[in-house]
Design a protein around this motif. Sequence first.
Motif, PDB file in Angstrom:
ATOM      1  N   ALA A   1      41.478  43.653  47.997  1.00  0.00           N
ATOM      2  CA  ALA A   1      41.576  42.508  48.907  1.00  0.00           C
ATOM      3  C   ALA A   1      40.477  42.535  49.957  1.00  0.00           C
ATOM      4  O   ALA A   1      40.018  41.485  50.412  1.00  0.00           O
ATOM      5  CB  ALA A   1      42.946  42.492  49.570  1.00  0.00           C
ATOM      6  N   ASP A   2      40.051  43.729  50.366  1.00  0.00           N
ATOM      7  CA  ASP A   2      38.994  43.854  51.370  1.00  0.00           C
ATOM      8  C   ASP A   2      37.609  43.588  50.788  1.00  0.00           C
ATOM      9  O   ASP A   2      36.668  43.320  51.541  1.00  0.00           O
ATOM     10  CB  ASP A   2      39.004  45.268  51.965  1.00  0.00           C
ATOM     11  N   LEU A   3      37.479  43.672  49.487  1.00  0.00           N
ATOM     12  CA  LEU A   3      36.161  43.652  48.860  1.00  0.00           C
ATOM     13  C   LEU A   3      35.636  42.253  48.572  1.00  0.00           C
ATOM     14  O   LEU A   3      34.423  42.034  48.533  1.00  0.00           O
ATOM     15  CB  LEU A   3      36.216  44.466  47.562  1.00  0.00           C
ATOM     16  N   PHE A   4      36.552  41.273  48.392  1.00  0.00           N
ATOM     17  CA  PHE A   4      36.137  39.960  47.909  1.00  0.00           C
ATOM     18  C   PHE A   4      36.384  38.851  48.934  1.00  0.00           C
ATOM     19  O   PHE A   4      37.292  38.947  49.762  1.00  0.00           O
ATOM     20  CB  PHE A   4      36.876  39.619  46.614  1.00  0.00           C
ATOM     21  N   PRO A   5      35.605  37.775  48.866  1.00  0.00           N
ATOM     22  CA  PRO A   5      35.775  36.637  49.773  1.00  0.00           C
ATOM     23  C   PRO A   5      37.011  35.818  49.445  1.00  0.00           C
ATOM     24  O   PRO A   5      37.519  35.854  48.324  1.00  0.00           O
ATOM     25  CB  PRO A   5      34.505  35.815  49.558  1.00  0.00           C
ATOM     26  N   ALA A   6      37.477  35.063  50.448  1.00  0.00           N
ATOM     27  CA  ALA A   6      38.721  34.318  50.298  1.00  0.00           C
ATOM     28  C   ALA A   6      38.622  33.212  49.256  1.00  0.00           C
ATOM     29  O   ALA A   6      39.563  32.996  48.489  1.00  0.00           O
ATOM     30  CB  ALA A   6      39.133  33.725  51.644  1.00  0.00           C
ATOM     31  N   ARG A   7      37.506  32.515  49.205  1.00  0.00           N
ATOM     32  CA  ARG A   7      37.441  31.319  48.368  1.00  0.00           C
ATOM     33  C   ARG A   7      37.466  31.617  46.869  1.00  0.00           C
ATOM     34  O   ARG A   7      37.812  30.752  46.067  1.00  0.00           O
ATOM     35  CB  ARG A   7      36.223  30.463  48.719  1.00  0.00           C
ATOM     36  N   THR A   8      37.094  32.833  46.485  1.00  0.00           N
ATOM     37  CA  THR A   8      37.153  33.219  45.069  1.00  0.00           C
ATOM     38  C   THR A   8      37.971  34.496  44.874  1.00  0.00           C
ATOM     39  O   THR A   8      37.856  35.151  43.836  1.00  0.00           O
ATOM     40  CB  THR A   8      35.740  33.441  44.501  1.00  0.00           C
ATOM     41  N   GLY A   9      38.794  34.833  45.861  1.00  0.00           N
ATOM     42  CA  GLY A   9      39.503  36.103  45.820  1.00  0.00           C
ATOM     43  C   GLY A   9      40.434  36.258  44.635  1.00  0.00           C
ATOM     44  O   GLY A   9      40.515  37.325  44.025  1.00  0.00           O
ATOM     45  N   PHE A  10      41.153  35.186  44.286  1.00  0.00           N
ATOM     46  CA  PHE A  10      42.101  35.258  43.172  1.00  0.00           C
ATOM     47  C   PHE A  10      41.378  35.595  41.872  1.00  0.00           C
ATOM     48  O   PHE A  10      41.765  36.499  41.131  1.00  0.00           O
ATOM     49  CB  PHE A  10      42.844  33.922  43.052  1.00  0.00           C
ATOM     50  N   THR A  11      40.308  34.884  41.609  1.00  0.00           N
ATOM     51  CA  THR A  11      39.559  35.102  40.371  1.00  0.00           C
ATOM     52  C   THR A  11      38.905  36.477  40.353  1.00  0.00           C
ATOM     53  O   THR A  11      38.965  37.198  39.345  1.00  0.00           O
ATOM     54  CB  THR A  11      38.489  34.016  40.201  1.00  0.00           C
ATOM     55  N   ALA A  12      38.289  36.876  41.453  1.00  0.00           N
ATOM     56  CA  ALA A  12      37.564  38.137  41.499  1.00  0.00           C
ATOM     57  C   ALA A  12      38.510  39.329  41.343  1.00  0.00           C
ATOM     58  O   ALA A  12      38.244  40.246  40.556  1.00  0.00           O
ATOM     59  CB  ALA A  12      36.786  38.237  42.810  1.00  0.00           C
ATOM     60  N   LEU A  13      39.620  39.333  42.104  1.00  0.00           N
ATOM     61  CA  LEU A  13      40.592  40.421  41.972  1.00  0.00           C
ATOM     62  C   LEU A  13      41.126  40.499  40.553  1.00  0.00           C
ATOM     63  O   LEU A  13      41.230  41.582  39.964  1.00  0.00           O
ATOM     64  CB  LEU A  13      41.759  40.216  42.940  1.00  0.00           C
ATOM     65  N   SER A  14      41.463  39.349  40.003  1.00  0.00           N
ATOM     66  CA  SER A  14      42.069  39.320  38.674  1.00  0.00           C
ATOM     67  C   SER A  14      41.099  39.776  37.600  1.00  0.00           C
ATOM     68  O   SER A  14      41.477  40.495  36.665  1.00  0.00           O
ATOM     69  CB  SER A  14      42.580  37.907  38.371  1.00  0.00           C
TER      70      SER A  14
END
Length: 453
Positions: free
Chosen positions: A373-386
């Motif tokens: 959660a700390d590593l990725f930006p909010a606007r693409t966080g769902f896609t990046a984490l997943s």
Amino acid sequence: MSITSTASPEFTPAPPDPLGGQPSRRMARKVAGASFVGTALESYDFYVFGTAAALVLNRIFFPDVDPLIGTLLSFLSLGIGFIARPVGAVLFGHIGDRIGRKKSLIWTIILMGTATGAIGLLPDYNTIGLWAPALLVTLRLLQGLAVGGEWGGAILIATEHAEPRKRALYAAIPQIGSPVGTIMVTGTFLLLTNVSQETMEAGLWRVPFLMAFPFMAIALYLRFAIEETPVFKDVAGHQAVARVPVLEVLKTQRLAVLVATAASLLGIGSYFLMTTYTQAYGTEQLGLSATTVLNAALVGSVLQLATIPAFGWLATKIGSARMVTAGAVATLLISFPLYWMISTADQTTYILTILIGGIAPTAAWAALGGLMADLFPARTGFTALSLAYSFAGILAGFAPALTSAFAQSTDSAWWHPGVVLALMSVVTIIGAAAAGRMTRRNAEAAAGAQVGA
């Protein structure tokens, strides 16, 4: 400052509550609870296949081959579910980053519950021949599709409702769903071990899968009751929603995804190696009873109910990346002693070994959500984490099958699972250390951008 302003090409700081205050503490706790319950039920759905693969599915769907080969094929069908995860990450990440975290998580529950319940309705090999394993693999792929979006969304919706200083702890709460899912699965199969093998293979094995239908109803009720995150509302309110999230992630966050994938490997892979594979290894190679290996998994999972939140709390003090690194280093040190003890263990020693040996990788698992959660930006966080979690899952999901093949080539030498566990630990150490550096750099850049604005 507009949300579209970036401190670096890879990072956009998570926006504040659009009302200017902190997210509601009451809603944060409610969302954390819903994320935990949903993840627990998703974990149950996914893990029930792993346990069944170790104990019974080889005889139901692959009855005409050598038992060891049948177990290998069963584990391969387990791993196939991970192939669909990146597709699920893109699909549900697109929904989560463009339409809303809540809507995406509702659909993941529906797909997972339906696919798992349908496995319990499948005819066996003796009834429809090769169609049975083909349909099994198809439903496993649908499970993987759902999980591809579930974990990242559950972590994100919990942390985006949390106070900044408690993000690591709230990110650990959905992680508790993993041992709870294991407890539900192993408890169910322990009850079933009291019946004869013939009764189990005649149809009782279906019960754990059919239980997915009522569990799905519970999870849906809880998720319909929560609110969308203030972070997503702010992104949408500033019209800063990514047009095609996956393309933005692949264009600007490739290195971060690679780092997160490496950092995730031990947290995911240790479960499948130390429970799913070790269960089969214990029963087939060491001659332990199914009750013993299931009891070991059950007791270890109960312990995680305390250790996961404890490690999550500790991560709020030292940082999530440091916590993951510490867990991976500890796991590396115990990899070979752990499997030497297992290879020489009686029933009691086996349970104690699994219990103690599971603590170190649990530290890496508990802090993983906060790191991501700390590593990725909010606007693409769902896609990046997943995506990162899915890529790690592909590697981890085949760990039992690869270790089983390694066992054949080494004549089941006691140290062969230790090699796999040590390798996963090394990869995670490298990934977590890199993630910590990237997170600190991004935070410093974001703070500078805010001062400049």
